[in-house]
Scaffold this motif. Structure first.
Motif, PDB file in Angstrom:
ATOM      1  N   UNK A   1     -15.461 108.129  41.316  1.00  0.00           N
ATOM      2  CA  UNK A   1     -14.013 108.228  41.310  1.00  0.00           C
ATOM      3  C   UNK A   1     -13.420 109.403  42.047  1.00  0.00           C
ATOM      4  N   UNK A   2     -14.234 110.252  42.678  1.00  0.00           N
ATOM      5  CA  UNK A   2     -13.704 111.444  43.339  1.00  0.00           C
ATOM      6  C   UNK A   2     -14.089 111.489  44.808  1.00  0.00           C
ATOM      7  N   UNK A   3     -13.246 112.137  45.592  1.00  0.00           N
ATOM      8  CA  UNK A   3     -13.514 112.270  47.032  1.00  0.00           C
ATOM      9  C   UNK A   3     -14.787 113.070  47.271  1.00  0.00           C
ATOM     10  N   UNK A   4     -14.982 114.120  46.480  1.00  0.00           N
ATOM     11  CA  UNK A   4     -16.173 114.947  46.662  1.00  0.00           C
ATOM     12  C   UNK A   4     -17.442 114.133  46.447  1.00  0.00           C
TER      13      UNK A   4
ATOM     14  N   UNK B   1       0.733 106.340  40.672  1.00  0.00           N
ATOM     15  CA  UNK B   1      -0.196 107.437  40.388  1.00  0.00           C
ATOM     16  C   UNK B   1      -1.159 107.650  41.549  1.00  0.00           C
ATOM     17  N   UNK B   2      -1.668 106.559  42.106  1.00  0.00           N
ATOM     18  CA  UNK B   2      -2.596 106.680  43.233  1.00  0.00           C
ATOM     19  C   UNK B   2      -1.915 107.329  44.431  1.00  0.00           C
ATOM     20  N   UNK B   3      -0.681 106.952  44.690  1.00  0.00           N
ATOM     21  CA  UNK B   3       0.040 107.558  45.827  1.00  0.00           C
ATOM     22  C   UNK B   3       0.305 109.044  45.579  1.00  0.00           C
ATOM     23  N   UNK B   4       0.597 109.394  44.314  1.00  0.00           N
ATOM     24  CA  UNK B   4       0.798 110.811  43.993  1.00  0.00           C
ATOM     25  C   UNK B   4      -0.496 111.577  44.194  1.00  0.00           C
ATOM     26  N   UNK B   5      -1.606 110.999  43.747  1.00  0.00           N
ATOM     27  CA  UNK B   5      -2.900 111.657  43.924  1.00  0.00           C
ATOM     28  C   UNK B   5      -3.245 111.789  45.399  1.00  0.00           C
ATOM     29  N   UNK B   6      -2.901 110.772  46.184  1.00  0.00           N
ATOM     30  CA  UNK B   6      -3.156 110.866  47.616  1.00  0.00           C
ATOM     31  C   UNK B   6      -2.364 112.020  48.227  1.00  0.00           C
ATOM     32  N   UNK B   7      -1.117 112.189  47.795  1.00  0.00           N
ATOM     33  CA  UNK B   7      -0.289 113.277  48.336  1.00  0.00           C
ATOM     34  C   UNK B   7      -0.836 114.642  47.973  1.00  0.00           C
ATOM     35  N   UNK B   8      -1.632 114.716  46.900  1.00  0.00           N
ATOM     36  CA  UNK B   8      -2.227 115.983  46.474  1.00  0.00           C
ATOM     37  C   UNK B   8      -3.646 116.155  46.996  1.00  0.00           C
TER      38      UNK B   8
ATOM     39  N   UNK C   1      -8.663 109.446  48.937  1.00  0.00           N
ATOM     40  CA  UNK C   1      -8.907 109.213  50.357  1.00  0.00           C
ATOM     41  C   UNK C   1      -7.892 108.192  50.853  1.00  0.00           C
ATOM     42  N   UNK C   2      -6.969 108.588  51.720  1.00  0.00           N
ATOM     43  CA  UNK C   2      -5.918 107.655  52.149  1.00  0.00           C
ATOM     44  C   UNK C   2      -6.456 106.448  52.898  1.00  0.00           C
ATOM     45  N   UNK C   3      -7.620 106.588  53.526  1.00  0.00           N
ATOM     46  CA  UNK C   3      -8.184 105.466  54.283  1.00  0.00           C
ATOM     47  C   UNK C   3      -8.881 104.453  53.379  1.00  0.00           C
ATOM     48  N   UNK C   4      -9.099 104.814  52.113  1.00  0.00           N
ATOM     49  CA  UNK C   4      -9.831 103.925  51.197  1.00  0.00           C
ATOM     50  C   UNK C   4      -9.086 103.728  49.875  1.00  0.00           C
ATOM     51  N   UNK C   5      -7.780 103.904  49.917  1.00  0.00           N
ATOM     52  CA  UNK C   5      -7.002 103.808  48.696  1.00  0.00           C
ATOM     53  C   UNK C   5      -7.066 102.402  48.102  1.00  0.00           C
ATOM     54  N   UNK C   6      -7.231 101.404  48.947  1.00  0.00           N
ATOM     55  CA  UNK C   6      -7.306 100.031  48.451  1.00  0.00           C
ATOM     56  C   UNK C   6      -8.459  99.817  47.494  1.00  0.00           C
ATOM     57  N   UNK C   7      -9.561 100.561  47.678  1.00  0.00           N
ATOM     58  CA  UNK C   7     -10.704 100.407  46.779  1.00  0.00           C
ATOM     59  C   UNK C   7     -10.342 100.763  45.346  1.00  0.00           C
ATOM     60  N   UNK C   8      -9.413 101.695  45.181  1.00  0.00           N
ATOM     61  CA  UNK C   8      -8.991 102.093  43.838  1.00  0.00           C
ATOM     62  C   UNK C   8      -8.141 101.010  43.175  1.00  0.00           C
TER      63      UNK C   8
END
Length: 431
Positions: free
Chosen positions: A91-94, A27-34, A38-45
């Protein structure tokens, strides 16, 4: 539902979410593709820390998105001034982009992990908070259970529970009580919120008020404000803020109707989701308007009809540019966006009928004469036509709106008093 079945249901949730950890990663990878992560901080999730834990006592404050995190900023500042390091999660990039500009020294931001047991454990093992404060209606079973097991006090601040959410939780009352009873206390925004929380079994509930009334108005660079004011000088200006799909078409139609009466009219549209800027520009061009997008570095020149502010963290600039705002999410059935920020800056507010997310706020502004409801696109055009021709009324509305939100302040002091017993030991170094 019996207590046994409630425990079984919570166990099933925790086991099921844990078993679906690979799906959570997908799910996180799908959200990153959309573009939603934040691809640089995906580990935090996934609970991997992006920063070292500060020495000494640490308070963890969590807000879901932009509005919640901005509301808790005054509380963050109070805690850091007392020598307590603060971890703010969202939980959001914004929210991450906005909050990064406004956190005080002594506070850091991380993305909150998904409510997956291994992610939760990893997060708490690293950060070891001494107290956790969740904002509004964030109720995550795995986090709540894990905090209780570690004897970390958990407080629900600026608590809000809509009638819709109350009805949903009422279908599983034992589950609601089991989770809410784990909060050390719940500080509700309104008496209605407090009553709903108590009916669901929250044992220690009090009304503290809405922290958003105590949050400072959004900042803006004075030089940028002056520059844009010079570019729009002599032109009628209005702002459609935090718009949702369907409302941009309304703003464009209203502009076309008003431009016949107000020469040089410029409409500013700030979509709730800035990534929709290109889509809005295309709609404007199809309607015969000349748009310019701020995200492309364009300024509103004499050829611009519709200025699309598809950027992040610039609402303070826009509210200082336009004396009159329509606050979106209210002409479509979304529930309305927060009108407190424009009211704090003396901007006259218009809004549609769908404002159940902020019922009490809009009622206070309407009753004070700082805001005015409009039923539909035609009524919006009529109100704008009247107010754009009457600067005195606009100024009066702005002043009354500011006075209304100032009268509703005080939640910060009540919140600090309520959580102070949990903080005393931390400040003394006993935590």
């Amino acid at each position: 539902m019996s207590r046994v079945s409630t425990k079984a249901m919570l166990w099933a949730y925790r086991f099921g979410v844990g078993a679906l950890t690979p799906a959570a990663s997908a799910l996180l990878h799908w959200r990153r593709s959309r573009g939603k992560e934040d691809p640089t901080r995906l580990g935090e999730r996934r609970g991997h820390a992006g920063r070292a834990r500060p020495e000494g006592p640490l308070a963890w404050l969590h807000g879901a998105s932009v509005g919640e995190t901005l509301a808790i900023l005054p509380l963050v500042e109070r805690l850091t001034r007392r020598g307590i390091a603060v971890l703010v999660t969202s939980g959001t990039r914004t929210s991450a982009q906005v909050i990064a500009r406004r956190l005080p020294p002594g506070a850091i931001h991380q993305y909150v992990p998904l409510d997956v047991p291994i992610y939760v454990r990893r997060f708490l093992d690293h950060w070891r908070p001494d107290i956790a404060l969740f904002a509004e209606s964030e109720i995550w079973p795995n986090f709540i259970v894990a905090l209780e097991r570690r004897n970390i006090p958990l407080v629900l601040v600026n608590a809000r529970l809509s009638e819709r959410s109350f009805r949903r939780w009422s279908k599983v009352p034992d589950a609601a009580e089991t989770l809410l009873s784990r909060f050390a206390c719940c500080l509700a925004q309104t008496p209605a919120d407090a009553e709903r929380l108590q009916r669901l079994g929250a044992p220690r509930v009090s009304v503290a008020g809405n922290l958003k009334f105590d949050a400072p108005p959004p900042p803006a660079d004075p030089r940028t404000v002056a520059s844009l004011q010079a570019l729009t000088a002599g032109r009628p200006v209005w702002l459609a803020a935090s718009t949702h799909p369907g409302e941009e078409e309304i703003a464009i139609a209203v502009h076309r109707a008003l431009a016949k009466r107000f020469a040089g009219l410029i409409t500013i549209v700030a979509p709730r989701h800035p990534q929709r800027g290109a889509e809005i520009a295309a709609i404007a061009r199809e309607s015969g308007l000349r748009p310019a997008r701020r995200s492309e570095g364009l300024q509103p020149d004499r050829a611009t009809d519709l200025y699309i502010a598809d950027t992040i963290g610039e609402m303070g600039l826009l509210y200082r540019l336009a004396p009159l705002v329509f606050v979106g999410g209210s002409l479509v059935p979304h529930g309305g966006q927060n009108p407190i920020e424009p009211a704090k800056l003396g901007v006259a507010v218009l809004h549609g009928p769908h404002v159940h997310n902020f019922t009490d706020v809009y009622a206070a502004l309407d009753n004070a004469g700082g805001a005015r409801p409009v039923a539909d696109a035609r009524a919006l055009a009529g109100a704008l036509s009247e107010l754009l021709a009457d600067a005195g009324t606009v100024r009066t509305m702005g002043r009354r709106g500011t006075e209304a939100v100032e009268r509703l302040g005080g939640a910060l002091e009540r919140t600090v008093r309520a959580i102070d017993p949990f903080l005393v030991g931390l400040v003394r170094g006993e935590g």
